[in-house]
Design a protein around this motif. Structure first.
Motif, short mmCIF file in Angstrom:
data_model
loop_
_atom_site.label_atom_id
_atom_site.label_comp_id
_atom_site.label_asym_id
_atom_site.label_seq_id
_atom_site.Cartn_x
_atom_site.Cartn_y
_atom_site.Cartn_z
N VAL A 189 1.01 -1.35 0.01
CA VAL A 189 0.03 0.14 -0.17
C VAL A 189 0.81 1.10 -0.14
N VAL A 190 2.04 1.26 0.60
CA VAL A 190 2.81 2.26 0.92
C VAL A 190 3.46 2.76 -0.23
N LEU A 191 3.93 1.58 -1.00
CA LEU A 191 4.86 1.73 -2.12
C LEU A 191 3.82 2.06 -3.44
N ALA A 192 2.47 1.49 -3.30
CA ALA A 192 1.71 1.78 -4.40
C ALA A 192 1.47 3.34 -4.32
N GLY A 193 1.09 3.91 -3.34
CA GLY A 193 1.02 5.35 -3.17
C GLY A 193 2.10 6.42 -3.57
N VAL A 194 3.23 5.88 -3.14
CA VAL A 194 4.56 6.71 -3.81
C VAL A 194 4.75 6.57 -5.21
N ALA A 195 4.53 5.18 -5.66
CA ALA A 195 4.63 4.98 -7.21
C ALA A 195 3.66 5.67 -8.12
N GLY A 196 2.55 5.85 -7.79
CA GLY A 196 1.53 6.34 -8.39
C GLY A 196 1.69 7.88 -8.67
N VAL A 197 2.31 8.43 -7.76
CA VAL A 197 2.90 10.07 -8.00
C VAL A 197 4.11 9.99 -8.51
N SER A 198 4.94 9.23 -8.81
CA SER A 198 6.39 9.39 -9.26
C SER A 198 6.81 8.59 -10.23
N GLU A 199 6.30 7.64 -10.66
CA GLU A 199 6.62 6.60 -11.54
C GLU A 199 5.59 6.47 -12.72
N PRO A 200 6.31 6.27 -14.03
CA PRO A 200 5.55 5.89 -15.24
C PRO A 200 5.22 4.58 -15.10
N LEU A 201 3.77 4.20 -15.28
CA LEU A 201 3.33 2.66 -15.11
C LEU A 201 3.51 2.10 -16.30
N THR A 202 4.49 1.95 -17.11
CA THR A 202 5.00 1.18 -18.01
C THR A 202 6.01 -0.02 -17.80
N ALA A 203 6.16 -1.10 -18.41
CA ALA A 203 6.88 -2.16 -18.35
C ALA A 203 7.38 -2.81 -19.62
N GLN A 204 8.51 -3.34 -19.99
CA GLN A 204 8.70 -4.34 -20.93
C GLN A 204 8.75 -5.87 -20.60
N ILE A 205 7.68 -6.42 -20.78
CA ILE A 205 7.48 -7.75 -20.38
C ILE A 205 8.10 -8.48 -21.24
N SER A 206 8.96 -9.62 -20.61
CA SER A 206 9.65 -10.46 -21.43
C SER A 206 9.57 -11.97 -20.46
N PRO A 207 10.12 -12.99 -21.16
CA PRO A 207 10.29 -14.05 -20.20
C PRO A 207 11.25 -14.03 -19.21
N ARG A 208 12.39 -13.51 -19.48
CA ARG A 208 13.19 -12.86 -18.23
C ARG A 208 12.75 -12.22 -17.10
N PHE A 209 12.00 -11.40 -17.43
CA PHE A 209 11.32 -10.48 -16.71
C PHE A 209 10.30 -11.27 -15.73
#
Length: 291
Positions: A189-209
């Motif tokens: 919950v704490v991390l989601a709150g910080v991430a929501g206002v500070s990070e772009p919510l995009t990811a490069q999905i791959s088998p390694r990831f």
């Protein structure tokens, strides 16, 4: 300490140390805090569901409730949050080595804040442990390591030490898996709150990831945390923390094998000195009543 406890301690150290290399794979493809929040959400929900299936309930002791909040904030949000951010530009082996100073910081806080007595062996261990880590950090800084990343790792180690000091209340009163799951949900919950206002919510999905993410959920996330609490309940926090002396070795080795990070002579010398210091501090603390 019996053979089962020794095996548990070594397995925990191996699991704990592997988290840094796999985390670096994750943060190379996804925003660190958002990824970590999702990891804790999945791990926490799994733990709570399994705990309920095993008959565990929501009624926590006062010590457990305090531990859920403090451990969830200090370890899951601050310690791992800082490390995930740092691992975007800091080698996994260095992050693992800095995090391994947690037992040294716990001993130092006990000496400075609580007025606990420190033997000559303990003082020598503190000096050796911090000197070994300083040697490695100095070498890495001169080689171009990110100083901000190093500071974040140090801040994370301090938060982990504070979390460890709350361990005793978490291991009494039963409902261990429920406690672990709730701690993870607090961090999520704490991390989601910080991430929501500070990070772009995009990811490069791959088998390694996906493989690294699944590994983080099941092994460092659930298995290692549960194993750590079980070990603390079996032998006490001081004896359990003695196994941290293996973390610098495992951290450097796994980063080299999985990520191809180079091992320098200075690293080998620093790791040996730091590990010896951590072990000396824990042996000295074993002569006092267990935490």
């Amino acid at each position: 300490m019996d053979l089962r406890a020794i095996a548990m301690g070594l397995m925990f150290s191996l699991m704990w140390s592997s988290a840094f290399a796999t985390a670096r794979i994750i943060v190379a493809a996804a925003p660190p805090l958002a990824a970590l929040s999702m990891r804790f959400l999945i791990s926490g929900l799994l733990a709570v569901v399994v705990a309920r299936a095993l008959g565990q309930n929501w009624r926590l002791t006062r010590g457990q409730a305090r531990s859920v909040i403090v451990f969830g904030l200090c370890q899951n949000a601050v310690y791992l949050g800082f490390n995930f951010i740092a691992l975007q530009g800091t080698e996994a082996s260095l992050a693992a080595i800095i995090a391994s100073t947690m037992p040294l910081i716990v001993a130092l806080l006990g000496w400075v804040v609580r007025g606990e007595k420190v033997s000559n062996l303990g003082l020598l261990g503190l000096l050796a442990g911090f000197s070994g880590v300083a040697l490695i950090m100095g070498s890495r800084l001169s080689g171009g390591a990110d100083p901000i990343g190093i500071l974040l790792c140090i801040g994370g180690a301090l938060a982990l030490a504070v979390a460890t000091l709350t361990m005793r209340g978490a291991t009494s009163g039963g409902n261990l898996l429920m406690v672990v799951g709730l701690q993870m949900l607090v961090g999520s919950v704490v991390l989601a709150g910080v991430a929501g206002v500070s990070e772009p919510l995009t990811a490069q999905i791959s088998p390694r990831f996906l493989a690294a993410f699944a590994y983080q959920i099941l092994i460092p996330g659930l298995a290692a945390t549960l194993l750590w609490f079980t070990l603390v309940g079996r032998v006490g926090a001081v004896k359990a923390s003695a196994f941290h002396f293996m973390n610098p070795f495992f951290g450097v080795l796994i980063a080299a094998l999985l990520l191809g990070e180079k091992i320098h002579l200075t690293d080998m010398i620093g790791v040996a000195i730091a590990a010896a210091g951590i072990l000396a501090v824990q042996l000295a603390r074993l002569k006092t009543p267990a935490a």
